[in-house]
Design an enzyme around this catalytic site. Sequence first.
Site, PDB file in Angstrom:
ATOM      1  N   SER B 102       0.857  -1.164   0.000  1.00  0.00           N
ATOM      2  CA  SER B 102       0.000   0.000   0.000  1.00  0.00           C
ATOM      3  C   SER B 102       0.906   1.230   0.000  1.00  0.00           C
ATOM      4  O   SER B 102       2.113   1.107  -0.196  1.00  0.00           O
ATOM      5  CB  SER B 102      -0.890  -0.056   1.239  1.00  0.00           C
ATOM      6  OG  SER B 102      -1.773   1.012   1.237  1.00  0.00           O
ATOM      7  N   CYS B 103       0.348   2.408   0.264  1.00  0.00           N
ATOM      8  CA  CYS B 103       1.165   3.614   0.157  1.00  0.00           C
ATOM      9  C   CYS B 103       2.027   3.825   1.394  1.00  0.00           C
ATOM     10  O   CYS B 103       2.954   4.614   1.389  1.00  0.00           O
ATOM     11  CB  CYS B 103       0.281   4.828  -0.082  1.00  0.00           C
ATOM     12  SG  CYS B 103      -0.883   5.103   1.252  1.00  0.00           S
TER      13      CYS B 103
END
Lengths: 435, 104
Positions: B102-103
Amino acid sequence: MSVFYEKSFWNLQNKMKDIVILGAGTAGTIMANRLRKSVDRRSWNIKIIDQNPVHYYQPGFLFMPFGIYSDRDVEKPKRRFIPRDVEYIESSVDRVNAEKSRVMLSNGVEVSYDILIIATGVRTVPDQVEGMMGTDWRNRIFDFYTVDGAAALQEKLKDWRGGRLVMHVSEMPIKCPVAPLEFVFLADSWLSERGLREKTELVYVTPLSGAFTKPIAAGVLGHLLEEKRIKVVNDFNIGNVDNERHRIVSWDDKVVDYDLLVTVPTNMGDAAIERSGLGDEFNFVPTDRHTLQSKQHENIFVIGDATDLPTSKAGSVAHFESEVLGENILSYIKNAPLREEFDGHANCFIESGHGKGFLLDFNYTLEPVPGSFPIPGIGPFGLLKETRINHFGKMAFKWIYWNMLLKGLPLPGITQRMSYAGKKIPVGLAVPESA
Amino acid sequence: MAEKQIAGKTIEVTDDGFMVKHEQWDREVAAAIAAEEGIELTDDHWKVLEFIDKDFKEKGAVPGIRRMNKVGGISTKELYTLFPDGPVKKAAKIAGYPKPASCV
């Protein structure tokens, strides 16, 4: 009818051309505002099409379950943010006929375009998971990615007396990937204030390998989950929901029991994209990651959550993209080469509960790192650092969103391209292509 | 970030063993990483690895389960049989690509 003919006649005489924007959410609204200022209005009409009259401040949905915001904080009429000389068409879209450069509305009307900007965003599709919409839906299973879901969860939490509260992500990618983490942090804080934390088991279930997957962020933030006693179940790819026994079951038969399941359903692009044959497996539109031009059709551009770009689906990304796209639409009109300018820049606050928050600033090549933002060495915001001022930044953002961001106004000190100044980039980290 | 001897070559890897430079990857390296994961690569495994390779070069990301199903024509059940526990993560590791992330 006479008005129609007169207008058509006028258009023919002047060879008026059309920019059509699909979607009046964050990205579409910013583009309407930007382009109406920059594109010659003697030769270009701008039209924007959207079926829903309400603009939602989506970052606010996170706060609704805990009673911090109500629906009044997150809703305003869409038309209020669209310039008067942009034609607003309130209609759903059946499909885009890209070969003929026409948008077919659901009522049969056709809208032709010279340039199409797709800003149709993403939506949640809970029925992609078997059993998700069963008897537990809105009884024990809630979401906060929709306004009615967030409002229903607020009602549910009012009666919460303890038990097993599970935050669950169905599959990636999702809009605002940090929101589920923020939810568990805020839940921990909210439960503590009400004396319910000891009676509540908090569980975070993710299809990824952990709650934090970027090494530097994991190093800085990883301890939070343990500190806040949030149990993490990773590598959990949901297969179905067992409504009778109130448990979610993975493809490899792992189970997680819940008393209350807060899920982030599968996120997909608009159904009209699928009907138009313009999307990938999630109905996201394949898009050039630096120019924002569609990979299939040169007169179609894509912005915001509707793209398939490998960056976050977030309002800040749409905002940064809008600067590049605004320039590239002008270049396209002049038949000039498009600028390969977009770097994947995203900027996101993370609420961590108890009146504190983190800030992330990253792009395609650089993961979130510690530092100060936006002024190097000064801040006032701290990157990958838990501070009160980051929390205030997040709360102030609502005003900035309604009054500056949607209008396409520049945000002071914040550039479209991510700045490497003020960031502590560890030695050995992959060198960004444009540092 | 560390260096590791894999199939007689010095390979840069992350702390959890994912390759950093895809250009250092080849089929022998893949077989060696697979062996560490307790997997002996068959043609069926290679079908998945080749799809990940082709897709990463096109999209810049490791395909998720839905994309493997719909675009790669590989069912979820098959993925779990070939790469037990975290199939996407394991297949990405063997294919010499980053861990799906994910980020943050």
